[in-house]
Scaffold this active site. Structure first.
Site, PDB file in Angstrom:
ATOM      1  N   SER A   7      45.146  39.673  36.958  1.00  3.48           N
ATOM      2  CA  SER A   7      45.120  38.932  38.218  1.00  3.48           C
ATOM      3  C   SER A   7      46.203  39.446  39.146  1.00  3.48           C
ATOM      4  CB  SER A   7      45.329  37.447  37.956  1.00  3.48           C
ATOM      5  OG  SER A   7      45.509  36.768  39.176  1.00  3.48           O
ATOM      6  N   HIS A  30      41.132  41.115  38.989  1.00  2.00           N
ATOM      7  CA  HIS A  30      40.779  39.744  39.360  1.00  2.00           C
ATOM      8  C   HIS A  30      41.553  39.364  40.616  1.00  2.00           C
ATOM      9  CE1 HIS A  30      39.194  35.724  38.427  1.00  2.00           C
ATOM     10  NE2 HIS A  30      40.364  35.254  38.846  1.00  2.00           N
ATOM     11  N   ASP A  32      42.299  36.335  43.276  1.00  2.00           N
ATOM     12  CA  ASP A  32      42.244  34.895  43.511  1.00  2.00           C
ATOM     13  C   ASP A  32      42.376  34.583  44.999  1.00  2.00           C
ATOM     14  OD1 ASP A  32      42.041  33.728  40.845  1.00  2.00           O
ATOM     15  OD2 ASP A  32      44.014  34.607  40.504  1.00  2.00           O
ATOM     16  N   MET A  34      42.478  31.651  47.740  1.00  2.00           N
ATOM     17  CA  MET A  34      42.717  30.210  47.870  1.00  2.00           C
ATOM     18  C   MET A  34      42.849  29.841  49.341  1.00  2.00           C
ATOM     19  SD  MET A  34      45.675  29.857  44.978  1.00  2.00           S
ATOM     20  CE  MET A  34      45.671  30.907  43.530  1.00  2.00           C
ATOM     21  N   HIS A  63      37.484  35.674  42.865  1.00  2.00           N
ATOM     22  CA  HIS A  63      37.370  34.260  42.507  1.00  2.00           C
ATOM     23  C   HIS A  63      37.662  33.428  43.751  1.00  2.00           C
ATOM     24  CE1 HIS A  63      39.426  30.852  39.941  1.00  2.00           C
ATOM     25  NE2 HIS A  63      38.367  30.399  40.588  1.00  2.00           N
ATOM     26  N   MET A  65      38.366  30.249  45.469  1.00  2.00           N
ATOM     27  CA  MET A  65      38.807  28.852  45.381  1.00  2.00           C
ATOM     28  C   MET A  65      38.850  28.296  46.792  1.00  2.00           C
ATOM     29  SD  MET A  65      41.742  29.142  42.439  1.00  2.00           S
ATOM     30  CE  MET A  65      42.005  30.913  42.486  1.00  2.00           C
ATOM     31  N   MET A 136      38.040  27.701  33.750  1.00  2.00           N
ATOM     32  CA  MET A 136      39.472  27.615  34.018  1.00  2.00           C
ATOM     33  C   MET A 136      40.157  26.870  32.872  1.00  2.00           C
ATOM     34  SD  MET A 136      39.980  29.160  36.897  1.00  2.00           S
ATOM     35  CE  MET A 136      41.688  28.668  37.150  1.00  2.00           C
ATOM     36  N   GLY A 144      50.854  31.113  36.251  1.00  2.00           N
ATOM     37  CA  GLY A 144      51.946  30.798  35.341  1.00  2.00           C
ATOM     38  C   GLY A 144      51.871  29.450  34.657  1.00  2.00           C
ATOM     39  N   ASP A 174      40.180  32.019  32.497  1.00  2.00           N
ATOM     40  CA  ASP A 174      41.311  32.262  33.382  1.00  2.00           C
ATOM     41  C   ASP A 174      42.302  31.112  33.257  1.00  2.00           C
ATOM     42  OD1 ASP A 174      43.076  32.852  35.434  1.00  2.00           O
ATOM     43  OD2 ASP A 174      41.594  32.715  37.039  1.00  2.00           O
TER      44      ASP A 174
END
Length: 215
Positions: A7, A30, A32, A34, A63, A65, A136, A144, A174
């Site tokens: 990621s 990957h 992310d 958001m 991904h 979100m 998820m 983290g 993930d």
């Protein structure tokens, strides 16, 4: 074969091209995305995906979100995403179906995502039409976090659905994936592992990737 998808959320964004090169032995990248609404954090968007596409030919696993993701399918497809995953919780079912139809139209591989609170059977209306299901194992929005072991039965249940209805579908996990949890999620049926700090926080990312694969 298990695929590892580092990621870039855990990468150094000031040196993103170099950070991509550090994980050259990985299978996928990957990404992310958001929006600050579906999740409280804001990360990256279309320009970063476009920049990544210029510096790597690696498979870009994006991904989303974001709320009502159908609005952005074309933009991320244009930017170079190979696969787009949308959260089942991010829209009503007609909107999720519309997003998947847009991916089909654009030739992008199709994925759906479940938050920890969402039950395994939520995938059933979509499972025959998707290339990947992402589970998820942390709450989405921040890297983290600690792995949620109570999601392992969900992974196993979805693996059983995949074997019954769409054996070509990938099962991705993930959240909190590291050398301790990777064997657990693989045993539960996952075949794509997203790892952030376990890879980018390692002194030797290539060695970390091999460990996650079980090599």
């Amino acid at each position: 074969m298990v695929k590892i998808a580092p990621s870039i959320l855990s990468a150094d964004f000031a040196r993103l091209g170099e950070e991509v090169a550090r994980v050259e032995c990985a299978d996928w990248l990957h990404v992310d995305v958001m929006d600050g609404m579906f999740v409280s954090n804001i990360s990256i968007g279309v320009p970063v995906v476009k920049s990544l596409r210029r510096v790597t030919d690696k498979f870009l696993d994006v991904h989303l979100m974001i709320e009502k993701p159908v609005r952005y399918i074309d933009a991320f497809a244009d930017a170079g995403a190979d696969l787009l995953s949308v959260h089942l919780e991010a829209d009503l079912p007609p909107g999720i179906h519309a997003a998947l139809e847009a991916m089909e139209r654009r030739g992008v591989k199709k994925g759906i995502v479940l938050r920890p609170i969402t039950a395994a059977e939520a995938v059933l209306p979509y499972i025959k039409d998707v290339d990947l299901i992402l589970v998820m194992t942390v709450e989405p929005g921040f890297g983290g976090q600690k792995f949620m072991a109570d999601q392992l039965p969900k992974l196993a249940a979805i693996r059983a659905y995949i074997e019954k209805y769409n054996p070509a579908c990938r099962l991705e996990v993930d959240g909190g994936v590291d050398p301790v949890t990777a064997p657990q999620v693989i045993a539960a049926g996952a075949d794509v592992l997203v790892a952030g700090s376990a890879v980018y926080g390692a002194a030797d990312p290539a060695a970390a990737i091999r460990t996650l694969r079980g090599e």
